[in-house]
Design a protein around this motif. Structure first.
Motif, PDB file in Angstrom:
ATOM      1  N   ARG A  27       0.809  -1.210   0.000  1.00 31.36           N
ATOM      2  CA  ARG A  27       0.000   0.000   0.000  1.00 31.36           C
ATOM      3  C   ARG A  27       0.847   1.266   0.000  1.00 31.36           C
ATOM      4  O   ARG A  27       0.470   2.277  -0.560  1.00 31.36           O
ATOM      5  CB  ARG A  27      -0.955   0.003   1.202  1.00 31.36           C
ATOM      6  CG  ARG A  27      -2.041  -1.058   1.069  1.00 31.36           C
ATOM      7  CD  ARG A  27      -3.061  -0.923   2.163  1.00 31.36           C
ATOM      8  NE  ARG A  27      -3.640   0.410   2.141  1.00 31.36           N
ATOM      9  CZ  ARG A  27      -4.587   0.782   1.305  1.00 31.36           C
ATOM     10  NH1 ARG A  27      -5.060  -0.043   0.439  1.00 31.36           N
ATOM     11  NH2 ARG A  27      -5.065   2.009   1.358  1.00 31.36           N
ATOM     12  N   ARG A 331      -4.045  -5.059  -5.345  1.00 27.38           N
ATOM     13  CA  ARG A 331      -4.789  -4.069  -4.579  1.00 27.38           C
ATOM     14  C   ARG A 331      -6.246  -3.980  -5.017  1.00 27.38           C
ATOM     15  O   ARG A 331      -7.155  -3.925  -4.207  1.00 27.38           O
ATOM     16  CB  ARG A 331      -4.128  -2.695  -4.733  1.00 27.38           C
ATOM     17  CG  ARG A 331      -3.477  -2.236  -3.450  1.00 27.38           C
ATOM     18  CD  ARG A 331      -2.372  -1.232  -3.707  1.00 27.38           C
ATOM     19  NE  ARG A 331      -2.574  -0.430  -4.876  1.00 27.38           N
ATOM     20  CZ  ARG A 331      -2.815   0.872  -4.853  1.00 27.38           C
ATOM     21  NH1 ARG A 331      -2.934   1.497  -3.715  1.00 27.38           N
ATOM     22  NH2 ARG A 331      -2.923   1.551  -5.961  1.00 27.38           N
ATOM     23  N   LEU A 336      -6.134  -7.528   0.252  1.00 21.34           N
ATOM     24  CA  LEU A 336      -5.372  -7.076   1.406  1.00 21.34           C
ATOM     25  C   LEU A 336      -6.224  -6.213   2.304  1.00 21.34           C
ATOM     26  O   LEU A 336      -7.213  -5.651   1.877  1.00 21.34           O
ATOM     27  CB  LEU A 336      -4.142  -6.298   0.928  1.00 21.34           C
ATOM     28  CG  LEU A 336      -3.073  -7.250   0.388  1.00 21.34           C
ATOM     29  CD1 LEU A 336      -2.241  -6.565  -0.655  1.00 21.34           C
ATOM     30  CD2 LEU A 336      -2.213  -7.751   1.523  1.00 21.34           C
ATOM     31  N   GLY A 337      -5.809  -6.117   3.556  1.00 22.87           N
ATOM     32  CA  GLY A 337      -6.586  -5.375   4.548  1.00 22.87           C
ATOM     33  C   GLY A 337      -6.791  -3.930   4.155  1.00 22.87           C
ATOM     34  O   GLY A 337      -6.042  -3.376   3.360  1.00 22.87           O
ATOM     35  N   SER A 338      -7.794  -3.312   4.737  1.00 28.52           N
ATOM     36  CA  SER A 338      -8.175  -1.971   4.320  1.00 28.52           C
ATOM     37  C   SER A 338      -7.291  -0.909   4.948  1.00 28.52           C
ATOM     38  O   SER A 338      -7.229   0.199   4.472  1.00 28.52           O
ATOM     39  CB  SER A 338      -9.625  -1.695   4.689  1.00 28.52           C
ATOM     40  OG  SER A 338      -9.794  -1.874   6.061  1.00 28.52           O
TER      41      SER A 338
END
Lengths: 340, 271
Positions: A27, A331, A336-338
């Protein structure tokens, strides 16, 4: 009042450490490029004795400074979906305008600097108007502009190098003293980062590159955004050129050019800027410049030729872009986590 | 419901009270007559359904009402006042906002930046103005919560949202920004049944608040009857039908449309 609850409850975050690091790296692209940079520095300092000599630090920093300044402008353009291939020629052209400002037109030195910068802005304005107004792809507009400027610069300069004009104070402030170009570059990085991440201009630049039609439907003046970023990029090209002319105390027609422009684009790409538009960071590009500079110096110290440097640079560009595209796909798929 | 509907002389009372009123709008693109003499109106708080085939002129009409295209002829009144819509921003300043079919969201930007796109909250002096991200985040969250829209995270990029969530964000963005007239261009297109139902709920929620008038473009008659107070049928650039939804049915609409098709064969060449 009735509740029209729309979709998907909060997913609890129960990610492990490794996964969180992976998420952060994906990220925040800068984090991964910083790792690469640190890794390279460690590698070369172990492999070569001279790497941490003070002169080397300065060589790296001063090699990086003008490229970082240009990269900052290039990132803005790349984010809004355009590119400027002529910025390296502005680098030389505006330096000559600055020179003529002092010697031929008798302007005070600082006014000559401003005129030099404005000559860069004017080139950017023309690039922007041709690209946005006429609809010529910026790749073509600025490729043509690069040759036009190169021809123009060779003509007005007579192709002979000259000594950079200016007094001692001017030199000390504007690139002549050790590290001054680096301070200017850091200033540009900070200001441009704020512009990109903390102002409407930056947000609209991202929106324009991220969804051109959507941005205009939302009332964003996409023409203004694009033309403005062309002007910004060229002006920064002029700044880099004049600073570097002062640093090396020489102005010549062939300074800058395509190499410095391509270094800037390469640095932006390595730093995570997407050539598709819509994403990128100034810091990432600056770190990308650092990677190039460290590679360059490390290879030189190891006695590896410039040809090999180009080889590695080429691989780095392609690998970075491949990584970018892949990460983007991951993405988008939302695996994947926020939160990072 | 209508503090803006100022008392008018008897004769024009109805027209002046309309949130939006279109009179004899025509628009052509080259030889294609997209709209021909189209008139319609929406009362304050009313939800008008606009149905019609692909190419009937629905999107053109929306784009005119949004200030994206300029009509060749005709008049537009907003709350009784004639206006020349110059741009999207101008239309928006008059309280007309649109949720386009493509939603005009930027996938790579956060939910709250999308919510405030081109209406950013800033603070600072003169030309030195900076985004107030905290304020925008807080207000986005409050507003989404207020109309019952839930998203995984206000900081998340819109790229990670589902179709329904994106649609809800786009609608919330418009109503949030004081839109008095909301144009929804096929809000249920390309959406699964469950997500579609949630969007219908959201539209009904907004309708119950009755401070926003809406024009909803849709294909599905069942949805139109569910969401809208009145329905207009657009065909070949003309309004062919204007009925209250409680005075008609899916069967009747289907019948009327089928009859229209029999009477007026495809590809009229009025343009």
């Amino acid at each position: 009042m009735a509740r029209a609850a729309t979709d998907v409850p909060q997913t609890p975050q129960r990610a492990g450490f490794g996964r969180r690091v992976a998420t952060a790296l994906i990220r925040r692209r800068e984090a991964s490029i910083l790792l690469v940079l640190v890794g390279l520095v460690v590698y070369f300092s172990l492999r070569t004795d001279a790497f941490f000599g003070t002169d080397n630090a300065r060589v790296i920093a001063e090699f990086s400074a003008p490229i970082a300044i240009i990269a900052a402008g290039q990132v803005m353009l790349l984010i809004c979906g355009e590119i400027d291939l002529s910025v390296g020629m502005v680098y030389a052209f505006s330096s000559w305008i600055f020179y003529f400002g002092v010697t031929d037109w008798g302007l005070p030195i600082w006014l000559a600097v401003i005129v030099g910068l404005l000559s860069g802005s004017a080139v950017g304005l023309v690039n922007g108007i041709i690209t946005v107004g006429v609809g010529v792809p910026s790749f073509i507009t600025t490729l043509g502009m690069a040759y036009v400027l190169n021809g123009l610069t060779l003509n007005i300069s007579g192709a002979f190098p000259v000594e950079t004009p200016g007094g001692e104070t001017f030199f000390r402030i504007f690139g002549g003293s050790p590290y001054t170009t680096v301070y200017w570059a850091l200033g540009v990085i900070v200001v441009m980062t704020i512009l990109l991440t903390r102002t409407r201009w930056g947000l609209h630049t991202v929106a324009t590159g991220g969804n051109l039609l959507g941005a205009s439907e939302s009332g964003v003046n996409i023409r203004k955004v694009k033309i403005g970023n062309f002007v910004l990029c060229s002006t920064l090209g002029a700044l880099a050129g004049i600073l570097e002319s002062v640093r090396i105390d020489t102005i010549q027609a062939l300074q800058g050019g395509f190499p410095v422009m391509f270094y800037a684009v390469a640095a932006a790409v390595i730093g995570g800027t997407s050539l598709f538009g819509g994403s990128g960071t100034i810091i990432g590009a600056a770190l990308g410049v650092g990677v190039l500079a460290v590679l360059n110096l490390g290879f030189t110290l190891q006695g590896i030729s410039a040809y090999t440097f180009d080889l590695v640079l080429g691989i780095a560009i392609i690998a970075s872009m491949a990584l970018n595209v892949t990460l983007e796909r991951i993405r988008q798929s939302g695996r994947l986590g926020s939160s990072a | 419901m209508s503090e803006r509907a100022t008392p008018q002389p008897e004769q024009t009372a109805v027209t002046a009270a309309d949130a939006i009123r279109v009179e004899s709008i025509s628009k052509s693109f080259g030889v294609v007559q997209a709209l021909e003499d189209v008139s319609l109106h929406v009362r304050p708080g009313e939800v008008l359904g606009l149905i019609g085939d692909n190419g009937a002129g629905k999107s053109t009409l929306v784009k005119i009402l949004t200030g994206f295209h300029k009509p060749d002829a005709g008049k537009i009144f907003v709350f009784g006042e004639e206006v020349q819509l110059k741009s999207v921003t101008h239309a928006r300043s008059l309280g007309i906002d649109t949720v386009f079919q493509d939603l005009a969201l930027v996938p790579g930007m956060t939910v709250y930046h999308n919510m405030f796109l081109n209406r950013e909250v800033t603070r600072g002096i003169g030309p030195f103005r900076f985004l107030s991200n905290r304020v925008m985040k807080k207000r986005s969250l409050e507003y989404l919560d207020d109309i019952g829209v839930r998203v995984p995270s206000i900081d998340a990029e819109v790229a990670r949202m589902s179709g329904g969530q994106r649609q809800a964000i786009a609608i919330a963005r418009s109503t949030h920004s004081d839109a008095k007239i909301l144009l929804l261009d096929e809000p249920l297109a390309a959406m699964g049944a469950r997500e579609g139902a949630l969007i219908i709920e959201l539209i009904e929620e907004l309708r119950n608040r009755s401070d926003v008038s809406m024009i909803v473009i849709a294909h599905n008659y069942v949805h139109v009857l569910e969401m809208c107070d009145r329905v207009n049928l657009l065909r070949n650039g003309r309004i062919m039908l204007d009925k209250r939804t409680d005075e008609t049915s899916v069967e009747e609409l289907t019948e009327i449309v089928a009859r229209e098709y029999r009477q007026a064969p495809q590809a009229t060449t009025d343009g």
